[in-house]
Design a protein around this motif. Structure first.
Motif, PDB file in Angstrom:
ATOM      1  N   ILE A 275      42.653  60.237   8.834  1.00  0.00           N
ATOM      2  CA  ILE A 275      43.329  61.490   8.466  1.00  0.00           C
ATOM      3  C   ILE A 275      43.643  62.303   9.722  1.00  0.00           C
ATOM      4  CG2 ILE A 275      42.935  63.731   7.343  1.00  0.00           C
ATOM      5  CD1 ILE A 275      41.307  62.087   5.193  1.00  0.00           C
ATOM      6  N   LEU A 276      42.646  62.416  10.616  1.00  0.00           N
ATOM      7  CA  LEU A 276      42.846  63.192  11.842  1.00  0.00           C
ATOM      8  C   LEU A 276      43.914  62.551  12.728  1.00  0.00           C
ATOM      9  CD1 LEU A 276      39.184  64.180  12.777  1.00  0.00           C
ATOM     10  CD2 LEU A 276      40.986  65.646  11.844  1.00  0.00           C
ATOM     11  N   ALA A 277      43.921  61.227  12.797  1.00  0.00           N
ATOM     12  CA  ALA A 277      44.909  60.536  13.638  1.00  0.00           C
ATOM     13  C   ALA A 277      46.325  60.816  13.142  1.00  0.00           C
ATOM     14  CB  ALA A 277      44.638  59.033  13.650  1.00  0.00           C
ATOM     15  N   TYR A 278      46.514  60.797  11.814  1.00  0.00           N
ATOM     16  CA  TYR A 278      47.841  61.063  11.251  1.00  0.00           C
ATOM     17  C   TYR A 278      48.248  62.520  11.496  1.00  0.00           C
ATOM     18  CZ  TYR A 278      51.711  61.460   7.979  1.00  0.00           C
ATOM     19  OH  TYR A 278      52.955  61.692   7.429  1.00  0.00           O
ATOM     20  N   GLN A 279      47.293  63.432  11.264  1.00  0.00           N
ATOM     21  CA  GLN A 279      47.616  64.853  11.432  1.00  0.00           C
ATOM     22  C   GLN A 279      47.967  65.168  12.887  1.00  0.00           C
ATOM     23  OE1 GLN A 279      44.061  66.497   9.701  1.00  0.00           O
ATOM     24  NE2 GLN A 279      45.077  66.934   7.750  1.00  0.00           N
ATOM     25  N   GLU A 280      47.220  64.584  13.807  1.00  0.00           N
ATOM     26  CA  GLU A 280      47.491  64.840  15.223  1.00  0.00           C
ATOM     27  C   GLU A 280      48.870  64.315  15.611  1.00  0.00           C
ATOM     28  OE1 GLU A 280      44.360  63.550  17.798  1.00  0.00           O
ATOM     29  OE2 GLU A 280      45.632  63.746  19.564  1.00  0.00           O
ATOM     30  N   LEU A 281      49.185  63.121  15.109  1.00  0.00           N
ATOM     31  CA  LEU A 281      50.464  62.497  15.447  1.00  0.00           C
ATOM     32  C   LEU A 281      51.642  63.295  14.907  1.00  0.00           C
ATOM     33  CD1 LEU A 281      51.174  59.943  16.969  1.00  0.00           C
ATOM     34  CD2 LEU A 281      51.098  58.684  14.814  1.00  0.00           C
ATOM     35  N   SER A 282      51.482  63.853  13.688  1.00  0.00           N
ATOM     36  CA  SER A 282      52.610  64.565  13.098  1.00  0.00           C
ATOM     37  C   SER A 282      52.668  66.029  13.522  1.00  0.00           C
ATOM     38  CB  SER A 282      52.562  64.461  11.564  1.00  0.00           C
ATOM     39  OG  SER A 282      51.308  64.876  11.096  1.00  0.00           O
ATOM     40  N   GLU A 283      51.512  66.626  13.839  1.00  0.00           N
ATOM     41  CA  GLU A 283      51.510  68.058  14.172  1.00  0.00           C
ATOM     42  C   GLU A 283      51.580  68.318  15.671  1.00  0.00           C
ATOM     43  OE1 GLU A 283      48.030  69.555  12.207  1.00  0.00           O
ATOM     44  OE2 GLU A 283      48.776  68.917  10.241  1.00  0.00           O
ATOM     45  N   ASP A 284      51.085  67.385  16.459  1.00  0.00           N
ATOM     46  CA  ASP A 284      51.105  67.569  17.907  1.00  0.00           C
ATOM     47  C   ASP A 284      51.542  66.246  18.550  1.00  0.00           C
ATOM     48  OD1 ASP A 284      50.762  68.569  20.425  1.00  0.00           O
ATOM     49  OD2 ASP A 284      48.592  68.266  20.463  1.00  0.00           O
ATOM     50  N   PRO A 285      52.806  65.875  18.294  1.00  0.00           N
ATOM     51  CA  PRO A 285      53.236  64.526  18.686  1.00  0.00           C
ATOM     52  C   PRO A 285      53.341  64.356  20.203  1.00  0.00           C
ATOM     53  CG  PRO A 285      55.087  65.782  17.833  1.00  0.00           C
ATOM     54  CD  PRO A 285      53.878  66.631  17.640  1.00  0.00           C
ATOM     55  N   PRO A 286      52.968  63.192  20.703  1.00  0.00           N
ATOM     56  CA  PRO A 286      53.157  62.913  22.120  1.00  0.00           C
ATOM     57  C   PRO A 286      54.643  62.706  22.395  1.00  0.00           C
ATOM     58  CG  PRO A 286      52.385  60.951  21.000  1.00  0.00           C
ATOM     59  CD  PRO A 286      52.405  62.047  19.979  1.00  0.00           C
ATOM     60  N   SER A 287      55.058  62.868  23.647  1.00  0.00           N
ATOM     61  CA  SER A 287      56.482  62.694  23.954  1.00  0.00           C
ATOM     62  C   SER A 287      56.830  61.220  24.123  1.00  0.00           C
ATOM     63  CB  SER A 287      56.841  63.459  25.222  1.00  0.00           C
ATOM     64  OG  SER A 287      56.010  63.025  26.272  1.00  0.00           O
ATOM     65  N   ARG A 288      55.797  60.392  24.246  1.00  0.00           N
ATOM     66  CA  ARG A 288      56.048  58.960  24.436  1.00  0.00           C
ATOM     67  C   ARG A 288      54.950  58.160  23.738  1.00  0.00           C
ATOM     68  NH1 ARG A 288      58.460  55.216  27.969  1.00  0.00           N
ATOM     69  NH2 ARG A 288      57.093  53.509  28.519  1.00  0.00           N
ATOM     70  N   ILE A 289      55.369  57.135  23.024  1.00  0.00           N
ATOM     71  CA  ILE A 289      54.416  56.229  22.371  1.00  0.00           C
ATOM     72  C   ILE A 289      54.400  54.917  23.154  1.00  0.00           C
ATOM     73  CG2 ILE A 289      53.941  54.872  20.297  1.00  0.00           C
ATOM     74  CD1 ILE A 289      53.489  57.724  19.690  1.00  0.00           C
ATOM     75  N   GLU A 290      53.243  54.514  23.566  1.00  0.00           N
ATOM     76  CA  GLU A 290      53.158  53.272  24.334  1.00  0.00           C
ATOM     77  C   GLU A 290      52.347  52.231  23.579  1.00  0.00           C
ATOM     78  OE1 GLU A 290      51.631  54.207  28.218  1.00  0.00           O
ATOM     79  OE2 GLU A 290      53.638  54.768  28.905  1.00  0.00           O
ATOM     80  N   TYR A 291      52.631  50.992  23.878  1.00  0.00           N
ATOM     81  CA  TYR A 291      51.846  49.910  23.294  1.00  0.00           C
ATOM     82  C   TYR A 291      51.597  48.866  24.373  1.00  0.00           C
ATOM     83  CZ  TYR A 291      56.342  47.493  23.066  1.00  0.00           C
ATOM     84  OH  TYR A 291      57.533  46.926  23.390  1.00  0.00           O
ATOM     85  N   GLU A 292      50.551  48.113  24.191  1.00  0.00           N
ATOM     86  CA  GLU A 292      50.235  47.061  25.161  1.00  0.00           C
ATOM     87  C   GLU A 292      50.357  45.716  24.471  1.00  0.00           C
ATOM     88  OE1 GLU A 292      46.604  47.541  27.290  1.00  0.00           O
ATOM     89  OE2 GLU A 292      47.032  49.632  27.768  1.00  0.00           O
ATOM     90  N   GLY A 293      51.458  45.055  24.697  1.00  0.00           N
ATOM     91  CA  GLY A 293      51.627  43.722  24.138  1.00  0.00           C
ATOM     92  C   GLY A 293      52.211  43.739  22.736  1.00  0.00           C
ATOM     93  N   ILE A 294      52.781  42.609  22.348  1.00  0.00           N
ATOM     94  CA  ILE A 294      53.485  42.484  21.071  1.00  0.00           C
ATOM     95  C   ILE A 294      52.551  42.746  19.880  1.00  0.00           C
ATOM     96  CG2 ILE A 294      54.727  40.836  19.592  1.00  0.00           C
ATOM     97  CD1 ILE A 294      56.348  41.662  21.974  1.00  0.00           C
ATOM     98  N   GLY A 295      51.263  42.423  20.033  1.00  0.00           N
ATOM     99  CA  GLY A 295      50.323  42.600  18.931  1.00  0.00           C
ATOM    100  C   GLY A 295      50.237  44.051  18.465  1.00  0.00           C
ATOM    101  N   GLU A 296      50.528  44.987  19.354  1.00  0.00           N
ATOM    102  CA  GLU A 296      50.434  46.410  18.992  1.00  0.00           C
ATOM    103  C   GLU A 296      51.780  47.001  18.593  1.00  0.00           C
ATOM    104  OE1 GLU A 296      48.689  48.831  21.956  1.00  0.00           O
ATOM    105  OE2 GLU A 296      46.819  47.719  22.018  1.00  0.00           O
ATOM    106  N   LEU A 297      52.819  46.167  18.654  1.00  0.00           N
ATOM    107  CA  LEU A 297      54.171  46.680  18.465  1.00  0.00           C
ATOM    108  C   LEU A 297      54.371  47.345  17.093  1.00  0.00           C
ATOM    109  CD1 LEU A 297      57.069  46.865  19.553  1.00  0.00           C
ATOM    110  CD2 LEU A 297      57.471  44.572  18.671  1.00  0.00           C
ATOM    111  N   ALA A 298      53.881  46.686  16.039  1.00  0.00           N
ATOM    112  CA  ALA A 298      54.143  47.202  14.684  1.00  0.00           C
ATOM    113  C   ALA A 298      53.531  48.588  14.485  1.00  0.00           C
ATOM    114  CB  ALA A 298      53.600  46.225  13.642  1.00  0.00           C
ATOM    115  N   HIS A 299      52.275  48.750  14.874  1.00  0.00           N
ATOM    116  CA  HIS A 299      51.638  50.053  14.704  1.00  0.00           C
ATOM    117  C   HIS A 299      52.302  51.098  15.591  1.00  0.00           C
ATOM    118  CE1 HIS A 299      47.557  49.043  12.657  1.00  0.00           C
ATOM    119  NE2 HIS A 299      48.597  48.736  11.929  1.00  0.00           N
ATOM    120  N   ALA A 300      52.732  50.677  16.787  1.00  0.00           N
ATOM    121  CA  ALA A 300      53.384  51.633  17.682  1.00  0.00           C
ATOM    122  C   ALA A 300      54.708  52.109  17.088  1.00  0.00           C
ATOM    123  CB  ALA A 300      53.612  50.991  19.055  1.00  0.00           C
TER     124      ALA A 300
END
Lengths: 102, 180
Positions: free
Chosen positions: B55-80
């Motif tokens: 819940i906190l992760a979703y709220q932080e992402l939507s209320e205080d979004p980072p200017s850039r989303i990064e991922y490491e490798g294809i395995g993380e691509l979908a969630h990113a």
């Protein structure tokens, strides 16, 4: 499937008789990954439970106890029986007596 | 991972119901052997904590979004990709509208970790999202020690000039041939 079978055997050895399995083993995803597992704890002896069952990285998934004579046990079951949208979904119940002996 | 406002509401309800039930079970647990009660309590509490974290992760992402989303490798691509959509303030329907597909298609992509999406579709989705999105920079090789850099045979003052010229396709080479 090796990791799941190892979990099931460890639970059976601690006295567990039934588990409910959730997660990508029970979906149509192409690459089944980790799983969520709820085990019925009323017949389990905690001192016989392997420590590594609590570590999702080692167990290959989340392994949680539930007691069906408690309110929170029923809530955990409901959590398992609905998806993230709150819609009912199918899960798999496994009787551990059906596991092959070593 | 919570992917939309509806899932947020469902998770908040599940967290409250489970916490309330655990509280209501206090006497029932007290009547059980200590080790069994402890096993049940810690198991349920860890599920409550997982719900709180999501819940906190979703709220932080939507209320205080980072200017850039990064991922490491294809395995993380979908969630990113999902995180980038949420951080962009887009619903699944709005993203679908931007790339000209039905909302169900985005729901399906996200619920199956984009397993059936083509590379062309992933690029469309990336272009449709205002939040910058990209692979995290992998660890760089260690820089050469200073003594080695200083003995390449090219005076250091000229090294920067060489890089500038070769990186500039507009550089006017007129006249250089004359010197040969």
């Amino acid at each position: 499937m090796g990791q799941l079978e190892r979990v099931l055997r460890a639970l059976r050895d601690a006295g567990c008789m039934t588990v409910i399995l959730n997660g990508s083993f029970t979906t149509a995803k192409e690459r089944p990954g980790d799983f969520d597992l709820l085990y019925e704890a009323h017949s389990v002896q905690p001192r016989l439970l392997a420590d590594w069952l609590e570590d999702p990285a080692e167990a290959g998934g989340d392994v949680k106890p539930m007691h069906n004579e408690t309110l929170h046990g029923n809530q955990l079951l409901e959590l398992f029986l609905t998806d993230r949208d709150g819609i009912e979904k199918g899960v798999v119940r496994i009787r551990l007596s059906s596991l092959r002996r070593n | 991972m919570i992917k939309n406002a509806r899932q947020l509401r469902v998770s908040e309800r599940k967290r409250k119901d489970l916490s309330d039930a655990l509280e209501a079970d206090r006497d029932r647990l007290a009547a059980m052997p200590n080790d069994v009660a402890q096993l049940l309590r810690s198991g349920a509490e860890s599920v409550v904590q997982q719900l709180v974290d999501e819940i906190l992760a979703y709220q932080e992402l939507s209320e205080d979004p980072p200017s850039r989303i990064e991922y490491e490798g294809i395995g993380e691509l979908a969630h990113a990709l999902v995180r980038a959509r949420i951080a962009s303030g887009l619903t699944q329907a709005e993203l679908a509208d931007r790339i000209g597909v039905h909302e169900n298609q985005i729901q399906k992509y996200e619920s199956t970790d984009y397993e059936q999406a083509s590379l062309a579709r992933l690029r469309e989705i990336e272009d449709a999202m205002p939040v910058l999105f990209g692979e995290a920079r992998r660890a760089q090789p260690a820089p050469r020690p200073a003594w080695e850099r200083n003995h390449t045979g090219v005076p250091r003052a000229l090294e920067s000039l060489i890089r500038t010229y070769s990186a500039d396709p507009e550089f006017d080479w007129t006249g250089f041939d004359d010197d040969r």
